[in-house]
Scaffold this active site. Structure first.
Site, PDB file in Angstrom:
ATOM      1  N   GLY A  52       6.093  55.598  37.613  1.00 40.53           N
ATOM      2  CA  GLY A  52       6.716  55.988  38.862  1.00 40.53           C
ATOM      3  C   GLY A  52       5.727  56.635  39.812  1.00 40.53           C
ATOM      4  CB  SER A  53       6.381  59.013  42.575  1.00 39.71           C
ATOM      5  OG  SER A  53       7.577  58.388  42.896  1.00 39.71           O
ATOM      6  CB  THR A  54       2.662  60.258  38.403  1.00 37.42           C
ATOM      7  OG1 THR A  54       3.206  59.230  37.599  1.00 37.42           O
ATOM      8  CG2 THR A  54       3.449  61.522  38.190  1.00 37.42           C
ATOM      9  CG  PHE A  55       0.699  54.631  38.925  1.00 32.40           C
ATOM     10  CD1 PHE A  55       0.951  55.246  37.718  1.00 32.40           C
ATOM     11  CD2 PHE A  55      -0.131  53.515  38.944  1.00 32.40           C
ATOM     12  CE1 PHE A  55       0.401  54.756  36.551  1.00 32.40           C
ATOM     13  CE2 PHE A  55      -0.688  53.023  37.780  1.00 32.40           C
ATOM     14  CZ  PHE A  55      -0.422  53.641  36.584  1.00 32.40           C
ATOM     15  CE  LYS A  56       5.422  56.790  45.796  1.00 31.68           C
ATOM     16  NZ  LYS A  56       6.709  57.455  45.968  1.00 31.68           N
TER      17      LYS A  56
END
Lengths: 571, 135
Positions: free
Chosen positions: A278-282
């Protein structure tokens, strides 16, 4: 006679009966003497034979003790401060030579009296077998050994054996692993370093700090219970050396009872499990875009309308429906903005960047349980779009932590390790992003905790910065709306990062307290905050007092509205 | 000739006795070696058990529960962490009341032992006052 004696004393002649009597006496004496000397000679020869040639035939001790016997069992495993995590204790194991057993039935009966929990029938069968060696019972207590000895059954004997002990019980169980009854390592470092531990070259010092490990497991366990999660994973990594200071996968197991470990408990979520994060990849997408120079901190993208591609619609969870600057995209975790950021860098660049961060192959770590990431076979535009916000590429939590460490430590990727480094000098690494980009990313991550989605991870004085992540789990061909992977990855202190902390909850459910939300910011961020508050002083970090000053150093200018209007007008 | 025979006899007997004594001593030493080896193993086992027990008793969970229950300890917050320099800075105004002259003279006549004593009292005093207050 007298005359003769005087003249020649030697030539006395005795005649007649006297002579025969003396002759007989002499002969008898000779025979007796010869017999005696023969006997003495025999004894003498035998003495020499026994004392010189046969000195080995009779041992002087019933049981010899040699130096080699001292080193039985596997070497110890300690944590980075020398706390004993796994050790071998010597116990006695009972075996029998069935050929020497006189009465198997009686022997089995007697044994069942002193060892009440054995199966009499099975023991009797073993004792009747035609083998020279059968184990009857492994690892007796000294009291049991004494009781068996007192039975006086001649065919029974004891073998000194080592038994693996984990004094801290289930703590760090997935790191340590466990061994079987014959002391073979079956998982964890016990398996990876099986040969080294068995040959007892030296004790193994892990990078784990058991105090940090305890705090991490406790906080994760509490959150798991609170949000009814089916599992949790946590990691703490030293960003400069690559050492894993704590690694926890819940639910854990007690390695002291290897037989009783259920299959699903052995699963190491931190290294073997792969999840769409999820968003941690941002963090990676933003760092990549900033480093490639396709966007600056002052720039931004229009996030008013959802993106439609093929049959998918990409929309924002915390939708603002306007133009967003890069810090805002990161802070509000905008999917639309991040997708546009990734597309500007390009598909090939995106793929190469993630592959440099090690996201395409299993992490190199001293564990056999490492999971290979699930990446798309053909990397198309749609893949770059979804992977930019953490969907479509499944990696292990360890991948994520190692990647984030590289982003915040100045831009150098170092392979994580479970072994304590002897020196403080960091090993060679691979440069991923420039130092300037790393500094910018620190500010962005700090912003998330200061003002964005991760405010619950704040730990006063320790300048936590991080990123929330919430992903729906894949079920079949689609996504499961209610089954979430909620995570929060953070680094602290953000002015000079030392540690990266990850907390991840598997299928957490929202509670009244979180208004039904089970997202990373609500369930995982508080865990990270609590962990940092508790471990930072233990790990020798001083809280920063002057919060204003430090805030200013890390402060970031979010572009103003007028700025935005100008941009939108220009587009 | 008789003398030499006598000498040989004496020599022979003394060699026999010597050999006997040495053999006995070797046996004694062997016995001792064995007992010592056995003792070493017993002791090693014992230390191993004690180490395991020490580690077992030092389980973080247990220590935490004990220190909370018996010592009334709590988690420290950021305010409670103070460096030595900050402590000294805080200590100065309190210690500095009426000891102005003394400090000046200490500066003029460098007597290291006394000066050190002063500074020691300086950083000790806040702790002492806190202790007194709590009593």
């Amino acid at each position: 006679m007298i005359v003769g004696r005087r003249n020649n004393p030697e030539s006395i002649r005795i005649e007649g009966d006297h002579k025969t009597a003396i002759e007989t006496g002499r002969n008898r004496l000779m025979v007796a003497g010869a017999l005696f000397s023969a006997a003495f000679l025999l004894i003498g020869v035998r003495v020499i034979d026994v004392s010189i040639f046969r000195s080995d035939s009779e041992p002087r001790y019933t049981r010899g003790v040699t130096k080699h016997e001292k080193n039985v069992g596997r070497a110890d495993i300690t944590d980075r401060n020398g706390v004993l995590l796994a050790t071998s204790l010597n116990t006695a194991s009972l075996y029998a030579n069935p050929r020497l057993v006189l009465d198997p039935e009686q022997a089995a009966m007697k044994l069942s009296i002193v060892l009440p929990d054995i199966d009499v029938k099975a023991i009797e069968k073993k004792l009747r077998s035609d083998r020279g060696f059968v184990w009857l019972r492994r690892h007796l207590t000294p009291r049991q050994q004494y009781a068996v000895n007192r039975l006086g059954i001649p065919a029974l004997n004891f073998q000194r054996e080592a038994r693996r002990m984990y004094p801290l019980g289930p703590l760090a169980s997935h790191v340590l692993g466990y061994t079987d009854i014959d002391n073979r390592g079956l998982s964890g470092v016990e398996r990876y370093f099986d040969k080294e531990l068995r040959t007892r070259q030296r004790n193994l010092s892990l990078a784990i700090d058991i105090r940090a490990q305890h705090v991490l497991e406790q906080e994760l366990g509490a959150a798991m219970k609170k949000f009814f999660a089916i599992g949790a994973a946590g990691l703490i990594m030293d960003v400069n050396t690559g050492e894993i200071v704590a690694m926890s996968s819940l639910p854990g197991f007690d390695p002291n009872h290897p037989g009783a470990i259920a299959e699903e408990l052995r699963f190491n979520r931190t290294t073997l499990g792969v999840y769409e994060m999820g968003s941690t990849f941002k963090i990676f997408t933003t760092a990549m875009a900033l480093d490639a120079g396709t966007v600056t901190l002052g720039g931004g993208y229009d996030a008013t309308n959802p993106i439609r591609i093929a049959r998918f619609v990409i929309r924002d969870y915390h939708a603002k429906k306007r133009w967003l600057s890069v810090p805002e995209i990161f802070m509000y975790s905008s999917n639309i903005g991040t997708v546009k950021m990734a597309l500007d860098v390009g598909i090939a660049g995106h793929r190469k960047f993630l592959s440099d961060l090690g996201m395409m192959k299993p992490v190199l770590i001293e564990l056999s349980e490492t999971g290979a990431p699930l990446s798309p076979n053909r990397w198309r535009e749609i893949n770059t779009m979804t992977i930019s916000f953490g969907h479509g590429l499944a990696v292990s939590p360890l991948h994520l932590v190692a990647g984030v460490s590289a982003i915040v430590n100045g831009g150098i990727y170092r392979s994580p390790t479970l072994i304590k480094r002897d020196t403080n000098t960091p090993g060679p690494g691979k440069r991923i992003i420039s130092l300037e980009t790393s500094l910018k990313m620190r500010r962005l991550m700090r912003l998330v905790v200061d003002k964005g989605t991760g405010q619950k991870a704040a730990a006063p004085g320790f300048l936590v910065g991080g990123k929330t992540g919430t992903a729906e789990k894949v079920s079949g061909r689609g996504y499961h709306r209610k089954a979430l992977i909620s995570s929060f990855v953070a680094a602290f202190p953000m002015n000079k990062p030392r540690y990266v902390v990850l907390a991840m909850l598997d299928e957490a459910k929202g509670t009244e307290e979180t208004f039904g939300y089970a997202t990373g910011g609500w369930v995982a961020a508080p865990v990270v905050g609590a962990v940092v508050r508790r471990i930072a002083p233990v790990l020798g970090l001083r809280p920063v007092k002057a919060d204003e000053a430090s805030r200013e150093i890390l402060a970031i200018e979010v572009p103003k509205k007028s700025d935005r209007e100008r941009r939108v007008a220009a587009h | 000739m008789r003398r030499s025979t006598f000498l040989w006899c004496v020599l022979g007997i003394s060699v026999v006795i010597g050999l006997f004594v040495i053999k006995h001593r070797v046996q004694e030493l062997e016995d001792r070696l064995h007992t010592l080896n056995a003792e070493i193993i017993t002791d090693q086992d014992a230390t191993q058990v004690l180490q395991a027990e020490w580690s077992y008793l030092n389980q973080p969970t247990r220590l935490e529960a004990l220190s909370k229950r018996l010592l009334g300890m709590e988690l420290p917050d950021a305010e409670q962490t103070v460096t030595m320099e900050e402590l000294l800075r805080k200590a100065e105004p309190e210690a500095g009341v009426g000891t102005d002259v003394a400090q000046k003279t200490a500066k003029l006549t460098p007597r290291p032992s006394k000066a050190r004593q002063k500074t020691q009292e300086g950083w000790l005093s806040p702790i002492l006052t806190k202790l007194r207050k709590s009593q």
